[in-house]
Design an enzyme around this catalytic site. Sequence first.
Site, PDB file in Angstrom:
ATOM      1  N   SER A  36       0.803  -1.228   0.000  1.00  0.00           N
ATOM      2  CA  SER A  36       0.000   0.000   0.000  1.00  0.00           C
ATOM      3  C   SER A  36       0.832   1.273   0.000  1.00  0.00           C
ATOM      4  CB  SER A  36      -0.946   0.004   1.206  1.00  0.00           C
ATOM      5  OG  SER A  36      -0.221  -0.177   2.417  1.00  0.00           O
ATOM      6  N   HIS A 242      -0.801   5.950   6.688  1.00  0.00           N
ATOM      7  CA  HIS A 242      -0.214   5.843   5.351  1.00  0.00           C
ATOM      8  C   HIS A 242       0.181   7.238   4.877  1.00  0.00           C
ATOM      9  CE1 HIS A 242      -2.092   1.839   5.224  1.00  0.00           C
ATOM     10  NE2 HIS A 242      -1.242   1.570   4.252  1.00  0.00           N
TER      11      HIS A 242
END
Length: 260
Positions: A36, A242
């Site tokens: 990711s 993230h």
Amino acid sequence: MRSLRRIIGLSVLCACLLGPAAIAAAAPQYVALGDSYSSGVGTRVFYEESGGCMRSPDAYPPKIASARGYSLSFQACSGAKTTDVNSKQLGTLSSSSALVTITIGGNDAGFSEVLVSCALYYFTCQGSIEQADGFIKNKLPALLDTTYGDIRAKAPNAHVVVLGYPHLFTAEGKTCNVNFLTSEHEKELNHTADILAGVISARAAAHGYAFVDPRNAFLPHEVCSSVEWLNGQSLPLSESYHPNVKGQEDFTSLIEAVLP
């Protein structure tokens, strides 16, 4: 003069017949592999056709491809482990691949599960961190060796760049999200990131790959800093912890700095 006109006319005709497809085929190939952090989770904008892999136009692979004139094969996928890269992402690699980038290892170590454990269940946090640390030290090196070896076998001429992971939290463990993460656990999680960086960089070097370490660049921009390059606890939860768009821009700059 007539011969010159004929040569020019034939050149124009050939260019028209070849068309954009041939021009694209001539571009050097760039294959973006990984999890990711390479697919672009955290940027909140994704290609519809990427489905659960959550590939973003704001991730570093499309940015590098556009800036450098590469033909991009965007294979990175949210949630990927080393075994997923080996079995699902290497199909477009070949002897003509010019550039390969990858982030991998965090999901193998269960880093997402550790974060969930620490954010939701205080008493299981330390044990989860220690379990991840042990896996990174004892099991991850062999998994990385297999993945890195498979990449070289399929792309013998590619320049391979391995991107590491930044610290998620400030050095002092500044807390600002509504969960059970403590300052001490945030510092422990940063230490886990250091262990991970050490293993990844060592295995990358053993295979002759460039290693890009984003930890210093992200130092003033962790979760709860004044200018975040990483999302804190977010909705949807998958966007949490993230790199955001600014973080991906920094990944782009760091990787471009080591390209030939």
